[in-house]
Design an enzyme around this catalytic site. Structure first.
Site, PDB file in Angstrom:
ATOM      1  N   HIS A  99      -3.632  -5.181   0.283  1.00  0.00           N
ATOM      2  CA  HIS A  99      -3.074  -5.682   1.549  1.00  0.00           C
ATOM      3  C   HIS A  99      -3.064  -7.211   1.576  1.00  0.00           C
ATOM      4  CE1 HIS A  99      -2.899  -1.856   3.813  1.00  0.00           C
ATOM      5  NE2 HIS A  99      -3.836  -1.509   2.953  1.00  0.00           N
TER       6      HIS A  99
ATOM      7  N   CYS B 104       0.840  -1.202   0.000  1.00  0.00           N
ATOM      8  CA  CYS B 104       0.000   0.000   0.000  1.00  0.00           C
ATOM      9  C   CYS B 104       0.882   1.263   0.000  1.00  0.00           C
ATOM     10  CB  CYS B 104      -1.000  -0.047   1.136  1.00  0.00           C
ATOM     11  SG  CYS B 104      -2.504   0.871   0.727  1.00  0.00           S
TER      12      CYS B 104
ATOM     13  N   GLU C 194      -1.435  -9.128   3.385  1.00  0.00           N
ATOM     14  CA  GLU C 194      -1.323  -9.669   4.753  1.00  0.00           C
ATOM     15  C   GLU C 194      -2.677 -10.024   5.347  1.00  0.00           C
ATOM     16  OE1 GLU C 194      -1.024  -6.542   3.840  1.00  0.00           O
ATOM     17  OE2 GLU C 194      -1.530  -5.102   5.426  1.00  0.00           O
TER      18      GLU C 194
HETATM   19  N1  GLN Z   1      -2.121   6.661   2.565  1.00  0.00           N
HETATM   20  C1  GLN Z   1      -2.188   5.861   1.380  1.00  0.00           C
HETATM   21  C2  GLN Z   1      -3.527   5.982   0.680  1.00  0.00           C
HETATM   22  O1  GLN Z   1      -4.505   6.354   1.289  1.00  0.00           O
HETATM   23  C3  GLN Z   1      -1.872   4.417   1.683  1.00  0.00           C
HETATM   24  C4  GLN Z   1      -2.860   3.739   2.550  1.00  0.00           C
HETATM   25  C5  GLN Z   1      -2.369   2.459   3.151  1.00  0.00           C
HETATM   26  O2  GLN Z   1      -1.158   2.206   3.218  1.00  0.00           O
HETATM   27  N2  GLN Z   1      -3.261   1.643   3.637  1.00  0.00           N
HETATM   28  O3  GLN Z   1      -3.636   5.689  -0.468  1.00  0.00           O
END
Ligand code: GLN
Length: 538
Positions: free
Chosen positions: A509, A383, A511
């Site tokens: 994600h 992310c 994970e």
């Molecule tokens: N801050 C980033 C976004 O909103 C990444 C979010 C995250 O790592 N879950 O796109």
């Protein structure tokens, strides 16, 4: 009447006794006997969901397939049971009140005074049952967050009391988790806190059926007898939960203590078969007998609180076992990576840059990516970690000097990561990110496709920003290729550096989908690449 049976798990004496792990372990045993089981968590705080909570407050926010932002215990449920959870598996006081107050504003109560009892408790009970309504589950385990005696937990406890009374003792049981501390100076285990805690629960009208006692030392029959006597619980229902080497031992420990059998007896359910835990034991065997070892740098800004990256740490345990490799995680505060970055990072066999929000620690993360990319150290960006890898590549390879994500610098000349179109009009905070499971198509022969062994995947998301497709061609020409694309929206979900042995950044994600029985393919591949790298390095 539905035939679903209900188990409530409450906690006493102190928090952090591991209600989630006990619930998940019990569920695992019942599942391994052939029952269909799910677990839900009721949290007493006023936030409608944990999505708006800072990870320092409550640990990681776990996201389900259907896009709910939930408590991290749901991660344990999924990792143990290998069955997805949903929005209905996590309910907070905030959500209960929100519903009741919304109904009140719509005039649903016809002029009545709206009260905690019955309106709030009715809504809680309705939610206890919601998952059981479609008849998919034989048994529903409900974990009540917090401790008995907490002011904020009172309506939940009262709702459990009513529920048990309405549904009957054979259909609803309560397991109370307590602590039996060892007093060094006295040289003995102490039962008084447990006695008090059960008393407190009884004062709320709930007599626990089973006690699970956390302890550092074995509970003798004598101690069990004493606890049983003072708590009105059968002696064989005083279950010892001794400290374990890994949380994944707990199902086996609970089996030894016959927790599952006691539960089935109380619920008048047959034992069916002996729990089949063959693949679970195979996993434990590999976990405990690694043949190799690697060191991974985990770069993030919430590293002081390990719960903030719970699912990532657990994914490494699953992937490590799969590779029969011990994975040592070193948590590195990204804010500190402004100098001596090479010295700090180059020693590692792999680098993972974690998810996150906001500016703090952003530049340190970019510095870490640079070292991993240039020195061909396996890299995994998740992310925000993926977004950092894009920014790093833009700045150092494409020479876009002030390249950034517009989250950190709205005025950059090179907005290589920018806010998704659909996000631009959103002002409300909770539950408004791009959330939940989305499809993704992989470029054949990419490291991602090799890891998954397929080109069509589904992964869970939680973000507002994305790779700016306007720059796609420039990146691809220079060697960073989008290798995973959402077939509907065209959003870039994965980037890879092609002349690097393993450099993968994912917008989703992974994970959140790694389980004991299904370790996540990308974590498995990353550990494998790091292992290979560590061998060539030596
Ligand atoms: N801050 C980033 C976004 O909103 C990444 C979010 C995250 O790592 N879950 O796109």
């Amino acid at each position: 009447m539905s035939s679903t049976k209900y188990i409530f798990v409450t906690g006493g004496v102190t928090s952090s006794l591991g209600k989630g792990i006990i619930s998940a372990s019990l569920a695992k045993l019942l599942q391994a006997r052939g029952y269909s089981v799910t677990i839900q968590k009721f949290d007493p705080y006023i936030n409608v969901d944990p999505g708006t909570l800072n990870p320092y407050e409550h640990g990681e926010c776990y996201v389900t397939d259907d896009g709910a932002e939930t408590d991290l215990d749901l991660g344990h449920y999924e990792r143990f049971l290998n069955v997805p959870t949903s929005q209905d598996n996590n309910v907070t006081t905030g959500r209960i009140y929100y519903k009741v107050i919304t109904q009140e504003r719509q005039g649903a109560f016809l002029g009545k005074t709206v009260q905690v009892v019955p309106h709030i408790t009715d809504e809680i009970k309705r939610n206890f049952k919601a998952l059981g309504e479609n008849g998919n589950f034989d048994i529903i385990i409900t974990e009540i967050g917090g401790c008995v005696g907490d002011i904020e937990a009172l309506p939940f406890i009262e709702a459990v009391r009513q529920f048990k009374w309405e549904m009957g003792d054979n259909n609803v049981i309560t397991i109370h988790l307590t602590l039996v501390p060892f007093l060094k100076s006295a040289g003995e285990l102490k039962t008084k806190p447990t006695q008090h805690s059960v008393k407190q629960l009884s004062e709320s009208g709930i007599q626990p059926d089973i006690l699970v006692c956390r302890t550092e030392y074995h509970l003798s029959q004598e101690i069990r007898k004493k606890i049983a006597l003072f708590s009105n619980v059968q002696q064989n229902c005083v279950i010892e939960s001794i400290d374990a080497e890994t949380i994944y031992d707990v199902p086996l420990l609970m089996k030894k203590e016959k927790l599952d059998i006691r539960v089935l007896q109380k619920l008048r359910l047959e034992e069916k078969q002996e729990p089949n835990l063959d693949s679970w034991k195979e996993f434990l065997g590999k976990l405990k007998n690694p043949t190799s070892e690697i060191n991974i740098a985990l770069i993030g800004k919430y590293v002081e609180l390990k719960d903030a990256y719970k699912s990532i740490a657990e994914s490494f345990i699953h992937a490590g076992a799969m590779n029969e490799c011990k994975v040592n995680l070193e948590w590195i505060q990204s804010e500190k990576l402004l100098e001596n970055v090479y010295e700090t990072i180059s020693e590692f066999d792999g680098v993972l840059v974690a998810p996150g929000f906001g500016e703090r620690g952003f530049e340190g993360k970019i510095n870490a990516v640079k070292i991993a990319r240039e020195n061909k150290i396996p890299f995994f960006g998740i992310c925000l970690g993926m977004q950092c890898s894009v920014v790093e590549f833009a700045r150092n390879v494409l020479k876009m000097d002030d390249a950034a994500s517009t989250e950190m610098n709205p005025n950059t000349n090179y907005p290589v990561i920018n806010m998704m179109e659909e996000q631009k009009s959103i002002t409300q905070k909770g539950g408004t990110m791009r959330l939940g499971s989305f499809q993704c198509e992989l470029l054949p022969n990419s490291n991602a496709a090799k890891a998954y062994g397929t080109t069509k995947i589904n992964e869970r998301h939680r973000h507002r920003y994305e790779f700016n497709s306007h720059f796609k061609e420039q990146f691809t020409k220079a060697g960073m290729t989008p290798t995973g694309i959402n077939p509907e929206s065209g959003l870039v979900e994965i980037v890879e550096v092609m002349d690097h042995p393993w450099f993968v950044g994912v917008q989703f994600h992974p994970e959140l989908k790694s389980t004991v029985l299904n370790p996540h393919p990308l974590f498995v591949a990353f550990v494998k690449a790091s292992l290979e790298y560590s061998k060539t390095k030596n």
